[in-house]
Design a protein around this motif. Structure first.
Motif, short mmCIF file in Angstrom:
data_model
loop_
_atom_site.label_atom_id
_atom_site.label_comp_id
_atom_site.label_asym_id
_atom_site.label_seq_id
_atom_site.Cartn_x
_atom_site.Cartn_y
_atom_site.Cartn_z
N HIS A 114 -28.65 39.66 28.68
CA HIS A 114 -29.78 39.85 27.77
C HIS A 114 -29.95 38.69 26.79
O HIS A 114 -30.96 38.63 26.09
N HIS A 146 -32.46 37.74 22.69
CA HIS A 146 -32.09 36.87 21.56
C HIS A 146 -32.77 35.50 21.63
O HIS A 146 -32.21 34.49 21.18
N ASN A 193 -23.93 46.87 25.81
CA ASN A 193 -24.52 45.64 25.30
C ASN A 193 -23.48 44.69 24.70
O ASN A 193 -23.68 43.47 24.70
N ASP A 227 -30.93 43.73 19.10
CA ASP A 227 -30.16 44.65 19.94
C ASP A 227 -30.52 46.10 19.64
O ASP A 227 -30.73 46.89 20.56
#
Ligand code: FES
Ligand SMILES: [Fe+2]
Length: 460
Positions: free
Chosen positions: A226, A231, A220, A378
């Motif tokens: 992502h 986010h 990540n 996360d």
């Protein structure tokens, strides 16, 4: 429809067949990982022995041990480590384990002390790791042979530093540190050469655990795909700041102003890898008022990259440097196959004015704090991945394919002026979300696991 196989027949694989868990067929455009890589406790144990306990690991910063008797503690994989500056100013790194009966010696994270007293039977070690006191030794009826034995702390097999970062290894048979870091040094320089007198972790750190495998953070920390989903709330906060709402000073960089900006990923030997993207607001970097001086000191290529580029990087296996909203260094410590400790430091220039330091800290808090606008999101998705994979209901993961159609090997027009020679690169826009950035670490993972099985244990 086929039945879903949740048997553990895959665990019958022969020892050492680690490449069977990574379906890496570049000619066919295929790269897949088996979920066991994240969930199998037996593999976790082998990772500790063959990866963490055999290769270089980031330990800490030279600024933490710059004066006699300064010390800090950390881990290499499962093994506790004490790094200490002796009376004579030389820095040593030792197993943080008492020689008497193996108690973990120092429980303090960082400090200054001439000696360390074991809490069990009171043996004492000085700041150079020497044993200076065995409690009631004269009453102990020791055989004379006891005096022939070294009672000092066991030094690490290798220690080295690069631009203020200290690395160590339990294994003497590691490549020289500069060779291990290779062209990743260009990116380390972008972080660690920002300050005229070097860089330091701003006092304090963010530390937390998540209930997931350590490699979710490995992935990540390089995952641009992502951003616009995990986010979303942070992106919306940036949208509001753009029109003067919320806290416009919370973040030094408008992280997502341009989803079409150029991005690139570069993979290097030893599993290191970097993802870069354009920074549309170089004037909001803390060093911007001194950019000309910086240019004179580090050269145009590095000064440009410090200003107009952002990057996320991995020094395999568990250190990440990122220069995006803030300049940070993260370490993730594997505790169990499904438990990981994160430590994040905000980096600042040694001796910088309070205004610059404040700017760095506000940006760090905004995105990276345990309660910042990004970190909790996360951690939640890592835990959801662990839960999904731990069911055993899914085998091969498809999250390693984006960018495979744009992969180049060796140097290209971007890397040539930087003087770096990646093994492979992929160019695109932020929306392309390259996943090829994960390939070098997992190839290194398989290489080290196989090499480790073939070698003697690394314990001193
Ligand atoms: S274990 Fe340290 S003094 Fe006994
Ligand atoms: Fe994230």
């Amino acid at each position: 429809m086929d039945s879903i196989d949740i048997s553990d027949a895959h665990r019958q694989r022969p020892a050492g067949s680690f490449r069977a868990l990574i379906d890496d067929r570049p000619d066919d455009g295929v790269f897949r990982l088996h979920r066991d890589v994240y969930t199998d406790p037996a593999l976790f144990d082998l990772e500790m022995r063959h990866i963490f306990e055999r290769s270089w690991s980031f330990l800490g910063f030279t600024s933490q041990v710059s004066q006699p008797h300064d010390f800090f503690t950390t881990h290499i994989g499962r093994v506790p480590v004490l790094v200490s500056c002796g009376e004579d100013g030389s820095v040593g790194a030792f197993l943080n384990i008492c020689r008497h009966k193996g108690a973990e010696l120092c429980a303090v994270r960082q400090g200054k002390s001439k000696s360390h007293v074991c809490p069990y039977h009171g043996w004492i070690y000085d700041s150079s790791g020497r044993n200076i006191h065995i409690k009631d030794q004269d009453q102990g009826a020791y055989h004379p042979s006891f005096d022939q034995v070294d009672h000092g702390l066991v030094p690490l097999a290798a220690i080295g530093s690069y631009k203020g970062l200290i690395f160590g290894s339990l294994n003497a048979d590691v490549p020289p540190l500069e060779d291990f870091l290779g062209d990743m040094r260009f990116f380390i320089d972008l972080a660690m050469e920002q300050g005229e007198n070097g860089m330091e972790p701003i006092p304090g750190r963010t530390q937390y655990t998540y209930r997931g495998n350590w490699k979710f953070q490995l992935d990540n920390g390089l995952d641009s795909y992502h951003l616009t989903s995990t986010h979303l709330s942070f992106m919306r906060a940036l949208d509001r700041r753009r029109v003067g709402e919320g806290n416009p000073h919370g973040n030094q960089t408008d992280f997502f102003k341009d989803s079409h900006c150029d991005t690139a990923s570069f993979g290097f030997d030893h599993g290191h890898t970097v993802f870069t993207m354009d920074n549309t607001e170089p004037h909001r970097r803390p060093f911007w008022p001194y950019i000309d001086k910086l240019r004179d000191r580090v050269g145009d290529a590095k000064a440009d990259w410090m200003s107009i580029k952002m990057f996320n990087s991995l020094v395999f296996p568990n250190m990440q440097l990122a220069h995006n909203t803030a300049l940070i260094l993260r370490v993730f410590r594997p505790i169990a196959v499904d438990l990981t400790e994160m430590t994040s430091y905000c980096l600042g220039a040694i001796g910088e004015p309070p205004g610059e330091r404040g700017m760095r800290l506000r940006a760090f808090e905004d995105f990276y704090n345990a309660a910042g606008l990004a970190t909790p999101d996360d951690s939640v998705v890592y835990e959801r991945c662990q839960q999904g994979m731990a069911t055993g209901a899914i085998g091969w993961l498809q999250g390693f394919s984006r960018g495979l159609g744009a992969l180049e090997t060796g140097q290209n027009d971007v890397t040539r002026p930087m003087g770096i020679n990646p093994v492979e690169s992929s160019m695109g826009t932020l929306q392309s979300g390259q996943e090829v950035v994960y390939h070098p670490p997992y190839r290194e993972w398989a290489r080290l696991m196989e090499a480790g099985e073939a070698a003697a244990p690394a314990y001193p």
